[in-house]
Design a protein around this motif. Structure first.
Motif, mmCIF file in Angstrom:
data_model
loop_
_atom_site.group_PDB
_atom_site.id
_atom_site.type_symbol
_atom_site.label_atom_id
_atom_site.label_comp_id
_atom_site.label_asym_id
_atom_site.label_seq_id
_atom_site.Cartn_x
_atom_site.Cartn_y
_atom_site.Cartn_z
ATOM 1 N N ALA A 36 -22.235 12.515 98.776
ATOM 2 C CA ALA A 36 -23.600 12.280 99.267
ATOM 3 C C ALA A 36 -24.465 13.519 99.082
ATOM 4 O O ALA A 36 -25.651 13.430 98.716
ATOM 5 C CB ALA A 36 -23.562 11.873 100.740
ATOM 6 N N VAL A 37 -23.868 14.722 99.335
ATOM 7 C CA VAL A 37 -24.632 15.956 99.164
ATOM 8 C C VAL A 37 -25.037 16.131 97.700
ATOM 9 O O VAL A 37 -26.189 16.456 97.370
ATOM 10 C CB VAL A 37 -23.818 17.151 99.663
ATOM 11 C CG1 VAL A 37 -24.460 18.474 99.230
ATOM 12 C CG2 VAL A 37 -23.708 17.096 101.188
ATOM 13 N N LEU A 38 -24.079 15.933 96.799
ATOM 14 C CA LEU A 38 -24.394 16.074 95.376
ATOM 15 C C LEU A 38 -25.441 15.053 94.935
ATOM 16 O O LEU A 38 -26.408 15.395 94.207
ATOM 17 C CB LEU A 38 -23.106 15.914 94.560
ATOM 18 C CG LEU A 38 -23.263 16.009 93.043
ATOM 19 C CD1 LEU A 38 -23.795 17.391 92.649
ATOM 20 C CD2 LEU A 38 -21.927 15.746 92.347
ATOM 21 N N PHE A 39 -25.259 13.800 95.374
ATOM 22 C CA PHE A 39 -26.221 12.761 95.005
ATOM 23 C C PHE A 39 -27.599 13.056 95.582
ATOM 24 O O PHE A 39 -28.634 12.855 94.924
ATOM 25 C CB PHE A 39 -25.714 11.401 95.505
ATOM 26 C CG PHE A 39 -26.558 10.250 95.090
ATOM 27 C CD1 PHE A 39 -26.484 9.724 93.801
ATOM 28 C CD2 PHE A 39 -27.473 9.677 95.988
ATOM 29 C CE1 PHE A 39 -27.283 8.657 93.432
ATOM 30 C CE2 PHE A 39 -28.268 8.600 95.610
ATOM 31 C CZ PHE A 39 -28.166 8.085 94.320
ATOM 32 N N SER A 40 -27.613 13.603 96.834
ATOM 33 C CA SER A 40 -28.887 13.927 97.477
ATOM 34 C C SER A 40 -29.595 15.041 96.729
ATOM 35 O O SER A 40 -30.829 14.983 96.510
ATOM 36 C CB SER A 40 -28.643 14.320 98.928
ATOM 37 O OG SER A 40 -29.872 14.711 99.542
ATOM 38 N N VAL A 41 -28.843 16.075 96.314
ATOM 39 C CA VAL A 41 -29.472 17.177 95.581
ATOM 40 C C VAL A 41 -30.079 16.663 94.277
ATOM 41 O O VAL A 41 -31.221 17.008 93.901
ATOM 42 C CB VAL A 41 -28.435 18.284 95.318
ATOM 43 C CG1 VAL A 41 -29.002 19.329 94.361
ATOM 44 C CG2 VAL A 41 -28.043 18.942 96.633
ATOM 45 N N VAL A 118 -35.495 -1.973 94.436
ATOM 46 C CA VAL A 118 -34.106 -1.799 93.966
ATOM 47 C C VAL A 118 -33.697 -0.333 94.069
ATOM 48 O O VAL A 118 -32.595 0.012 94.504
ATOM 49 C CB VAL A 118 -33.963 -2.324 92.535
ATOM 50 C CG1 VAL A 118 -32.549 -2.053 92.015
ATOM 51 C CG2 VAL A 118 -34.274 -3.816 92.492
ATOM 52 N N GLY A 119 -34.597 0.545 93.666
ATOM 53 C CA GLY A 119 -34.304 1.973 93.773
ATOM 54 C C GLY A 119 -34.100 2.392 95.216
ATOM 55 O O GLY A 119 -33.232 3.233 95.520
ATOM 56 N N VAL A 120 -34.953 1.831 96.127
ATOM 57 C CA VAL A 120 -34.792 2.140 97.548
ATOM 58 C C VAL A 120 -33.408 1.727 98.032
ATOM 59 O O VAL A 120 -32.714 2.468 98.743
ATOM 60 C CB VAL A 120 -35.893 1.451 98.369
ATOM 61 C CG1 VAL A 120 -35.613 1.568 99.863
ATOM 62 C CG2 VAL A 120 -37.267 2.045 98.047
ATOM 63 N N ALA A 121 -32.980 0.512 97.632
ATOM 64 C CA ALA A 121 -31.659 0.019 98.067
ATOM 65 C C ALA A 121 -30.539 0.873 97.489
ATOM 66 O O ALA A 121 -29.573 1.222 98.190
ATOM 67 C CB ALA A 121 -31.495 -1.442 97.644
ATOM 68 N N VAL A 122 -30.700 1.207 96.194
ATOM 69 C CA VAL A 122 -29.625 1.994 95.561
ATOM 70 C C VAL A 122 -29.541 3.378 96.169
ATOM 71 O O VAL A 122 -28.444 3.884 96.484
ATOM 72 C CB VAL A 122 -29.863 2.066 94.045
ATOM 73 C CG1 VAL A 122 -28.907 3.079 93.411
ATOM 74 C CG2 VAL A 122 -29.709 0.698 93.418
ATOM 75 N N HIS A 123 -30.679 4.051 96.366
ATOM 76 C CA HIS A 123 -30.657 5.416 96.882
ATOM 77 C C HIS A 123 -30.387 5.487 98.379
ATOM 78 O O HIS A 123 -30.166 6.573 98.919
ATOM 79 C CB HIS A 123 -31.991 6.121 96.573
ATOM 80 C CG HIS A 123 -32.153 6.440 95.123
ATOM 81 N ND1 HIS A 123 -32.717 5.540 94.219
ATOM 82 C CD2 HIS A 123 -31.820 7.550 94.404
ATOM 83 C CE1 HIS A 123 -32.736 6.090 93.018
ATOM 84 N NE2 HIS A 123 -32.188 7.325 93.097
ATOM 85 N N LEU A 128 -26.861 6.142 103.997
ATOM 86 C CA LEU A 128 -26.359 5.240 105.038
ATOM 87 C C LEU A 128 -24.834 5.338 105.177
ATOM 88 O O LEU A 128 -24.295 5.337 106.293
ATOM 89 C CB LEU A 128 -26.775 3.797 104.720
ATOM 90 C CG LEU A 128 -28.284 3.493 104.825
ATOM 91 C CD1 LEU A 128 -28.575 2.071 104.390
ATOM 92 C CD2 LEU A 128 -28.751 3.714 106.265
ATOM 93 N N LEU A 129 -24.165 5.428 104.039
ATOM 94 C CA LEU A 129 -22.707 5.569 104.081
ATOM 95 C C LEU A 129 -22.297 6.873 104.779
ATOM 96 O O LEU A 129 -21.350 6.904 105.573
ATOM 97 C CB LEU A 129 -22.141 5.542 102.656
ATOM 98 C CG LEU A 129 -20.613 5.603 102.531
ATOM 99 C CD1 LEU A 129 -19.976 4.412 103.221
ATOM 100 C CD2 LEU A 129 -20.214 5.625 101.064
ATOM 101 N N LEU A 130 -23.089 7.936 104.522
ATOM 102 C CA LEU A 130 -22.806 9.206 105.169
ATOM 103 C C LEU A 130 -23.022 9.117 106.672
ATOM 104 O O LEU A 130 -22.204 9.609 107.463
ATOM 105 C CB LEU A 130 -23.694 10.291 104.572
ATOM 106 C CG LEU A 130 -23.505 11.701 105.153
ATOM 107 C CD1 LEU A 130 -22.069 12.184 104.936
ATOM 108 C CD2 LEU A 130 -24.495 12.670 104.507
ATOM 109 N N ILE A 131 -24.183 8.459 107.100
ATOM 110 C CA ILE A 131 -24.475 8.321 108.530
ATOM 111 C C ILE A 131 -23.393 7.507 109.223
ATOM 112 O O ILE A 131 -22.846 7.894 110.264
ATOM 113 C CB ILE A 131 -25.863 7.679 108.726
ATOM 114 C CG1 ILE A 131 -26.964 8.605 108.202
ATOM 115 C CG2 ILE A 131 -26.091 7.354 110.200
ATOM 116 C CD1 ILE A 131 -28.342 7.952 108.177
ATOM 117 N N VAL A 132 -23.060 6.350 108.634
ATOM 118 C CA VAL A 132 -22.054 5.482 109.267
ATOM 119 C C VAL A 132 -20.677 6.150 109.262
ATOM 120 O O VAL A 132 -19.913 6.052 110.229
ATOM 121 C CB VAL A 132 -22.033 4.118 108.547
ATOM 122 C CG1 VAL A 132 -20.920 3.246 109.111
ATOM 123 C CG2 VAL A 132 -23.382 3.408 108.706
ATOM 124 N N THR A 133 -20.374 6.841 108.171
ATOM 125 C CA THR A 133 -19.060 7.529 108.105
ATOM 126 C C THR A 133 -18.964 8.608 109.169
ATOM 127 O O THR A 133 -17.912 8.781 109.807
ATOM 128 C CB THR A 133 -18.862 8.147 106.716
ATOM 129 O OG1 THR A 133 -18.897 7.106 105.728
ATOM 130 C CG2 THR A 133 -17.546 8.887 106.639
#
Length: 308
Positions: A36-41, A118-123, A128-133
């Motif tokens: 998530a950090v890498l994807f966020s950067v 679609v971009g909003v859902a993908v990004h 969300l996975l990080l928050i829930v995890t």
């Protein structure tokens, strides 16, 4: 009584199995966090570059890194606090949700400005996975902590019960050992008494036997002395008899010697008389011849065979 389904009866997990599950949770959480950090950067940096002056464009990656660092801090400290079985209060929860929402908004911001659903859902997947995890991991860790604490309490209770059983077993063994030692001491004392009595009897028997042997020795010595005296008396009488016999024999021998001497002397005298007569005759004859020779002047020649 209702029957229990076979799958409902489960063996309790051991502490090692629970710790292994916790390690799996930690590895998965950090994998999702790193992704998530890498994807966020990579996602947030272009958005920040567009809203940042050109000469400061190189600072665009700093914002996602700061937000992601806060996410890492939240995940790491939540894991530590949950492992310790405590709670840090409302501020860690506020920081956790604030960093999660910031990451979500930054990731979907570019797509939202472009009205790309679609971009909003993908990004939004990674934030969300990080928050829930993070929330699920915290709940998992608290549940694991409670399970470990329950296992530790159960283990402590079992340990205490085992120690109690061991103490009781030691007490029972000590009592049995003392009983055996007491029995052994009594048995040893009884054996010692029997041995002392047996030795006393043996010593009495030995003394009696020694006294009997002494009496027998004294009697035997008296018999030997008596036999010795009798033997000496017999030897003395035999010696006296031998001496008497020897003296008689010597006297007889002396008598025989004197008789033989007398007989020899008589025989010599008897044999000497004819020789003396013959000798006298020869002397007379020789004297006559000498006289005749002297008178006639003849030389007398001795007979070579008779010497005359």
């Amino acid at each position: 009584m209702s029957a229990v389904a076979p799958w409902a009866v489960k063996e309790p997990l051991s502490a090692a199995q629970i710790q292994s599950a916790e390690k799996t949770l930690a590895a998965g959480t950090w994998t999702i966090t790193a992704g998530a950090v890498l994807f966020s950067v990579l996602t947030v940096t272009p958005l920040v570059e567009r809203v940042t002056p050109a000469e400061w464009g190189w600072t665009a990656p700093i914002l996602p890194l700061v937000v992601d660092a806060a996410v890492v801090i939240v995940v790491r400290l939540d894991a530590t606090v949950a492992r310790l079985g405590g709670s840090a209060g409302k501020w860690p929860a506020l920081l956790r949700w604030m960093t999660g929402l910031m990451t979500l908004l930054l990731n979907i911001g570019d797509s939202a400005l472009k009205r790309d659903l679609v971009g909003v859902a993908v990004h939004s997947v990674a934030p969300l996975l990080l928050i829930v995890t993070a929330e699920a991991g915290l709940a998992y860790r608290r549940a694991i902590g409670r399970a470990l604490e329950r296992i530790e309490r159960s283990r402590a209770a079992e340990l205490e019960a085992r120690e109690q059983r061991e103490r009781e077993e030691r007490e029972r063994e000590r009592a049995e050992r003392e009983h055996r030692e007491q029995s052994a001491r009594e048995h040893a004392e009884r054996l010692e008494r029997e041995r002392a009595e047996r030795e006393a009897g043996e010593r009495a028997a030995e003394r009696e036997h020694a006294a009997r042997l002494e009496r027998e020795r004294l009697d035997h010595e008296a018999d030997m002395r008596r036999e010795q005296r009798e033997h000496e008396e017999r030897a003395r009488r035999a010696e006296q008899q031998r001496a008497d016999a020897l003296r008689r024999e010597q006297q007889e021998q002396q008598e025989r010697s004197r008789r033989a001497e007398r007989e020899r002397a008589a025989a010599e005298e008897a044999a000497q008389a004819p020789r003396e007569a013959a000798g006298q005759e020869r002397v007379n004859t020789t004297a006559d011849a000498v006289n005749a020779a002297v008178n006639t002047g003849e030389k007398i020649v001795p007979n070579p065979f008779t010497g005359r």
